[in-house]
Write a protein that holds these residues in place. Structure first.
Motif, mmCIF file in Angstrom:
data_model
loop_
_atom_site.group_PDB
_atom_site.id
_atom_site.type_symbol
_atom_site.label_atom_id
_atom_site.label_comp_id
_atom_site.label_asym_id
_atom_site.label_seq_id
_atom_site.Cartn_x
_atom_site.Cartn_y
_atom_site.Cartn_z
ATOM 1 N N SER A 50 0.826 -1.211 0.000
ATOM 2 C CA SER A 50 0.000 0.000 0.000
ATOM 3 C C SER A 50 0.856 1.256 0.000
ATOM 4 C CB SER A 50 -0.926 0.020 1.215
ATOM 5 O OG SER A 50 -1.774 -1.100 1.198
ATOM 6 N N LEU A 51 1.887 1.278 0.818
ATOM 7 C CA LEU A 51 2.775 2.445 0.858
ATOM 8 C C LEU A 51 3.513 2.631 -0.464
ATOM 9 C CD1 LEU A 51 4.223 2.245 4.479
ATOM 10 C CD2 LEU A 51 2.614 3.923 3.550
ATOM 11 N N ALA A 52 3.968 1.545 -1.070
ATOM 12 C CA ALA A 52 4.663 1.647 -2.354
ATOM 13 C C ALA A 52 3.726 2.166 -3.438
ATOM 14 C CB ALA A 52 5.239 0.285 -2.739
ATOM 15 N N LEU A 53 2.502 1.676 -3.461
ATOM 16 C CA LEU A 53 1.514 2.131 -4.440
ATOM 17 C C LEU A 53 1.183 3.604 -4.224
ATOM 18 C CD1 LEU A 53 -0.383 1.357 -6.751
ATOM 19 C CD2 LEU A 53 -2.082 0.780 -5.037
ATOM 20 N N ALA A 54 0.995 3.991 -2.974
ATOM 21 C CA ALA A 54 0.677 5.387 -2.672
ATOM 22 C C ALA A 54 1.837 6.305 -3.064
ATOM 23 C CB ALA A 54 0.354 5.548 -1.188
ATOM 24 N N LEU A 55 3.059 5.892 -2.814
ATOM 25 C CA LEU A 55 4.217 6.697 -3.180
ATOM 26 C C LEU A 55 4.326 6.828 -4.694
ATOM 27 C CD1 LEU A 55 6.772 8.193 -2.289
ATOM 28 C CD2 LEU A 55 7.974 6.009 -2.417
ATOM 29 N N GLY A 56 4.087 5.749 -5.421
ATOM 30 C CA GLY A 56 4.142 5.802 -6.878
ATOM 31 C C GLY A 56 3.081 6.709 -7.461
ATOM 32 N N VAL A 57 1.864 6.612 -6.968
ATOM 33 C CA VAL A 57 0.775 7.468 -7.459
ATOM 34 C C VAL A 57 1.057 8.920 -7.108
ATOM 35 C CG1 VAL A 57 -1.676 8.013 -7.165
ATOM 36 C CG2 VAL A 57 -0.948 5.632 -7.435
ATOM 37 N N PHE A 58 1.456 9.181 -5.885
ATOM 38 C CA PHE A 58 1.739 10.552 -5.436
ATOM 39 C C PHE A 58 2.858 11.172 -6.252
ATOM 40 C CE2 PHE A 58 3.890 13.658 -2.748
ATOM 41 C CZ PHE A 58 2.823 14.485 -2.413
ATOM 42 N N SER A 59 3.927 10.423 -6.532
ATOM 43 C CA SER A 59 5.063 10.983 -7.270
ATOM 44 C C SER A 59 4.716 11.238 -8.732
ATOM 45 C CB SER A 59 6.278 10.061 -7.173
ATOM 46 O OG SER A 59 6.016 8.833 -7.822
#
Length: 92
Positions: A50-59
């Protein structure tokens, strides 16, 4: 200091093996096998994904800098006048 490595290795080969080396590989492999393996729970894995997905979307939504196109490089762009692919296409 002048040491011939071949002579040194030959002298080392003539010496008897150390008694502690007998079965060393089996002991090491057994010790590795006896080590407990680390496992992550489903919650930890889900949190990391979840954190990796959120970081990818946010970036991708909020990039840190403006993207600039790379300059046109000859091998990947317009062929040069003397490139073989250009010269072979000409009819004489």
């Amino acid at each position: 200091m002048n040491t011939n490595i071949d002579d040194t290795l030959a002298a080392l080969r003539r010496q008897p093996s150390h008694s502690g080396l007998v079965g060393l590989e089996d002991r090491v492999l057994r010790a590795i096998e006896d080590q407990p393996t680390a496992t992550f729970g489903a919650g930890t894995t889900l949190t990391a994904v979840s954190l990796a997905l959120a970081l990818g979307v946010f970036s991708n939504i909020f990039p840190s800098t403006k993207a600039n196109a790379a300059p046109n490089l000859a091998p990947f762009g317009t062929p040069g006048a003397l490139a073989p692919s250009t010269l072979l296409g000409e009819a004489r």
